[in-house]
Scaffold this active site. Structure first.
Site, short mmCIF file in Angstrom:
data_model
loop_
_atom_site.label_atom_id
_atom_site.label_comp_id
_atom_site.label_asym_id
_atom_site.label_seq_id
_atom_site.Cartn_x
_atom_site.Cartn_y
_atom_site.Cartn_z
N SER A 1 0.82 -1.22 0.00
CA SER A 1 0.00 0.00 0.00
C SER A 1 0.85 1.27 0.00
CB SER A 1 -0.92 0.01 1.22
OG SER A 1 -0.15 0.05 2.42
N LYS B 1 -5.15 3.05 3.68
CA LYS B 1 -4.04 3.14 2.72
C LYS B 1 -4.22 2.12 1.59
CE LYS B 1 -0.33 3.15 5.56
NZ LYS B 1 1.11 2.91 5.75
N SER C 1 15.05 -7.19 0.98
CA SER C 1 15.99 -6.95 2.07
C SER C 1 16.40 -5.49 2.03
CB SER C 1 17.18 -7.90 1.95
OG SER C 1 18.14 -7.67 2.95
N TYR D 1 17.68 -3.65 12.72
CA TYR D 1 17.21 -3.69 11.33
C TYR D 1 18.12 -4.58 10.48
CZ TYR D 1 15.84 -1.89 6.71
OH TYR D 1 15.43 -1.77 5.42
N LYS E 1 17.32 -8.05 8.45
CA LYS E 1 17.51 -8.17 7.00
C LYS E 1 18.58 -9.21 6.64
CE LYS E 1 14.47 -5.09 5.60
NZ LYS E 1 13.30 -5.50 4.80
N1 LIG Z 1 12.87 3.15 1.84
C1 LIG Z 1 14.13 2.72 1.99
O1 LIG Z 1 15.06 3.53 2.15
C2 LIG Z 1 14.43 1.27 1.94
C3 LIG Z 1 13.47 0.29 2.18
N2 LIG Z 1 13.83 -1.03 2.16
C4 LIG Z 1 12.83 -2.08 2.44
O2 LIG Z 1 11.82 -2.04 1.47
C5 LIG Z 1 10.58 -2.43 2.02
C6 LIG Z 1 9.54 -1.38 1.74
O3 LIG Z 1 9.97 -0.16 2.27
P1 LIG Z 1 9.22 1.25 1.98
O4 LIG Z 1 8.52 1.15 0.70
O5 LIG Z 1 10.21 2.31 2.24
O6 LIG Z 1 8.18 1.22 3.21
P2 LIG Z 1 6.90 2.10 3.55
O7 LIG Z 1 7.00 2.43 5.00
O8 LIG Z 1 6.70 3.21 2.59
O9 LIG Z 1 5.74 1.02 3.37
C7 LIG Z 1 5.72 -0.10 4.19
C8 LIG Z 1 4.57 -1.02 3.80
O10 LIG Z 1 4.55 -2.16 4.67
C9 LIG Z 1 3.29 -2.23 5.33
N3 LIG Z 1 3.48 -2.79 6.67
C10 LIG Z 1 4.23 -2.28 7.67
N4 LIG Z 1 4.13 -3.03 8.77
C11 LIG Z 1 3.30 -4.05 8.46
C12 LIG Z 1 2.78 -5.15 9.19
N5 LIG Z 1 3.11 -5.36 10.46
N6 LIG Z 1 1.95 -6.00 8.56
C13 LIG Z 1 1.58 -5.80 7.28
N7 LIG Z 1 2.04 -4.78 6.54
C14 LIG Z 1 2.88 -3.91 7.13
C15 LIG Z 1 2.80 -0.79 5.32
O11 LIG Z 1 1.39 -0.64 5.46
P3 LIG Z 1 0.70 -0.49 6.93
O12 LIG Z 1 1.53 0.44 7.73
O13 LIG Z 1 -0.68 -0.01 6.66
O14 LIG Z 1 0.69 -1.88 7.50
C16 LIG Z 1 3.22 -0.35 3.93
O15 LIG Z 1 2.34 -0.85 2.96
C17 LIG Z 1 10.84 -2.66 3.51
O16 LIG Z 1 11.03 -4.03 3.75
C18 LIG Z 1 12.12 -1.88 3.77
O17 LIG Z 1 12.85 -2.42 4.84
C19 LIG Z 1 15.10 -1.44 1.89
C20 LIG Z 1 16.08 -0.51 1.64
C21 LIG Z 1 15.82 0.91 1.65
C1 LIG Z 2 32.59 -3.39 -1.99
C2 LIG Z 2 32.20 -2.01 -2.16
C3 LIG Z 2 30.94 -1.62 -1.51
C4 LIG Z 2 30.64 -0.17 -1.70
C5 LIG Z 2 29.28 0.33 -1.36
C6 LIG Z 2 28.92 0.34 0.07
C7 LIG Z 2 27.70 1.14 0.33
C8 LIG Z 2 26.94 0.64 1.51
C9 LIG Z 2 25.87 1.57 1.94
C10 LIG Z 2 24.83 0.92 2.79
C11 LIG Z 2 23.61 1.74 2.85
C12 LIG Z 2 22.52 1.11 3.65
C13 LIG Z 2 21.19 1.78 3.38
C14 LIG Z 2 20.07 1.14 4.07
C15 LIG Z 2 18.76 1.62 3.55
C16 LIG Z 2 17.64 1.16 4.37
O1 LIG Z 2 17.33 0.02 4.40
C17 LIG Z 2 16.99 2.21 5.18
N1 LIG Z 2 16.63 3.36 4.43
C18 LIG Z 2 15.84 1.70 5.92
O2 LIG Z 2 14.95 1.19 5.05
#
Ligand SMILES: NC(=O)C1=CN([C@@H]2O[C@H](COP(=O)(O)OP(=O)(O)OC[C@H]3O[C@@H](n4cnc5c(N)ncnc54)[C@H](OP(=O)(O)O)[C@@H]3O)[C@@H](O)[C@H]2O)C=CC1
Ligand SMILES: CCCCCCCCCCCCCCCC(=O)[C@@H](N)CO
Length: 309
Positions: A18, A45, A144, A158, A162
């Site tokens: 969502s 949502k 992840s 976190y 992951k």
């Molecule tokens: N944004 C970032 O910087 C990064 C994100 N990720 C990963 O990507 C994925 C998505 O992230 P992002 O799009 O930013 O997240 P958002 O916070 O924008 O969205 C999270 C989604 O998960 C749902 N959610 C959260 N908790 C639960 C629950 N207990 N049960 C069911 N649904 C749930 C939320 O809906 P609701 O709250 O209504 O349940 C929502 O739909 C995550 O796993 C995150 O760890 C990885 C790297 C970077």
């Molecule tokens: C061998 C060379 C490697 C070079 C690159 C290294 C870079 C590492 C950066 C790690 C960034 C982590 C971001 C997490 C994002 C996230 O999950 C949060 N926003 C929460 O969702």
């Protein structure tokens, strides 16, 4: 061996669909002709998401309100949705803070939603996935994070949740390969989403500094990489250039179905270990400087108080 996983006319089920990355992926899957279902907690949502997909593609998606921590609720949603061909386990929560300051309740929250919640979703969906009639290649993908490839300051809980997904994914792939089910694990960098905006309000300065080593992306871009990775049955799915370097440096014993990628990994793993060590060198220097600056700030405050007195 290479494989292609079709998504047209197939059932794509996205948890956390969502918002953010999950919602962007749902949009793209729908526009490529998939039948899409979304699961998240907030019904509001979910309804907004359904409406926005209807507006952009004219297609109707099914929505299910459930908390991934509640196995019975997840099982009911999955059974109501019907057999899944492409399961995208994307829900996630992230509250960065130093372990010393973070409450055990928050630590448990992240492990429960990100790791245990993923077990609940997969356990609930797998029986029907295995029984699917068409025997076409199917997919289970886990979202992840680059913080699931390398530990980063502020992410003890976190990162643990992951990193846990990787063990789950590697073992699961061996268990479901005979059923023509292909596991993918996607490692995004910082991504512009509603969740990330909330994270930024509480993110420690050092977390920001270190995570800045990898560029940030838009949710649409990450969703495209994820969907392409899923469709090509790739086990490891990096999202940006830094992600490709990380994938090679942390390849470990993950499976690899592309002979070209296998060759690139073998040829460059040594030099990327060196690059990785340079990053660590730089990160520890950043941490050291940050502490030195903090201490000198205190020293200046103390000195001014002393002078005032
Ligand atoms: N944004 C970032 O910087 C990064 C994100 N990720 C990963 O990507 C994925 C998505 O992230 P992002 O799009 O930013 O997240 P958002 O916070 O924008 O969205 C999270 C989604 O998960 C749902 N959610 C959260 N908790 C639960 C629950 N207990 N049960 C069911 N649904 C749930 C939320 O809906 P609701 O709250 O209504 O349940 C929502 O739909 C995550 O796993 C995150 O760890 C990885 C790297 C970077
Ligand atoms: C061998 C060379 C490697 C070079 C690159 C290294 C870079 C590492 C950066 C790690 C960034 C982590 C971001 C997490 C994002 C996230 O999950 C949060 N926003 C929460 O969702």
């Amino acid at each position: 061996r290479p494989v292609t996983i079709p998504i047209k006319n197939r059932h794509v089920f996205v948890t956390g669909g969502s918002s953010g990355i999950g919602l962007a992926l749902a949009h793209q899957a729908a526009s490529q002709g998939a039948r899409v279902s979304l699961l998240a907690r907030s019904l509001n949502k979910l309804q907004e998401a359904k409406e926005s997909i209807r507006r952009s593609s004219g297609l109707d998606v099914s929505i299910f309100s459930a908390d991934v921590r509640d196995y019975d609720a997840v099982q009911k949603a999955v059974n109501d949705a019907g057999p899944i061909d492409v399961l995208v386990v994307n829900q996630g929560v992230f509250v960065p803070q130093e372990l010393e300051k973070q409450g055990l309740d928050e630590i448990k929250f992240m492990i429960d939603v990100n790791l245990m919640g993923s077990f609940n979703v997969i356990k609930a969906a797998l029986p029907l996935m295995k029984e699917r009639k068409d025997r076409l290649p199917a997919s289970i993908s886990l979202i992840s994070s680059q913080a699931g490839q390398v530990g980063i300051y502020g992410y003890t809980a976190y990162s643990a949740s992951k990193f846990g997904l990787r063990g789950l994914a590697e073992a699961l792939q061996q268990e479901v390969i005979a059923d023509n089910i292909h596991v993918s694990i996607v490692y995004p960098p910082d991504t512009d989403t509603p969740g990330f905006e909330k994270e930024n309000e509480v993110r420690p300065e050092l977390t920001k500094l270190l995570a800045g080593s990898s560029g940030s992306m838009k949710a649409d871009e990450v969703a495209k990489k994820a969907l392409d990775g899923i469709k090509s049955g790739s086990f490891t799915v990096p999202c940006n250039f830094e992600g490709h370097m990380l994938a090679i440096a942390t390849a470990g014993l993950s499976p690899q179905r592309s002979f070209l990628m296998a060759f690139i990994e073998v040829a460059s793993v040594g030099v990327l270990r060196l690059v990785g060590l340079f990053f660590q060198w730089n990160w520890y220097q950043t941490i050291e400087n940050w502490h030195a600056k903090k201490n000198s700030k205190f020293a200046i405050i103390e000195l001014s108080i002393y002078t005032l007195e």
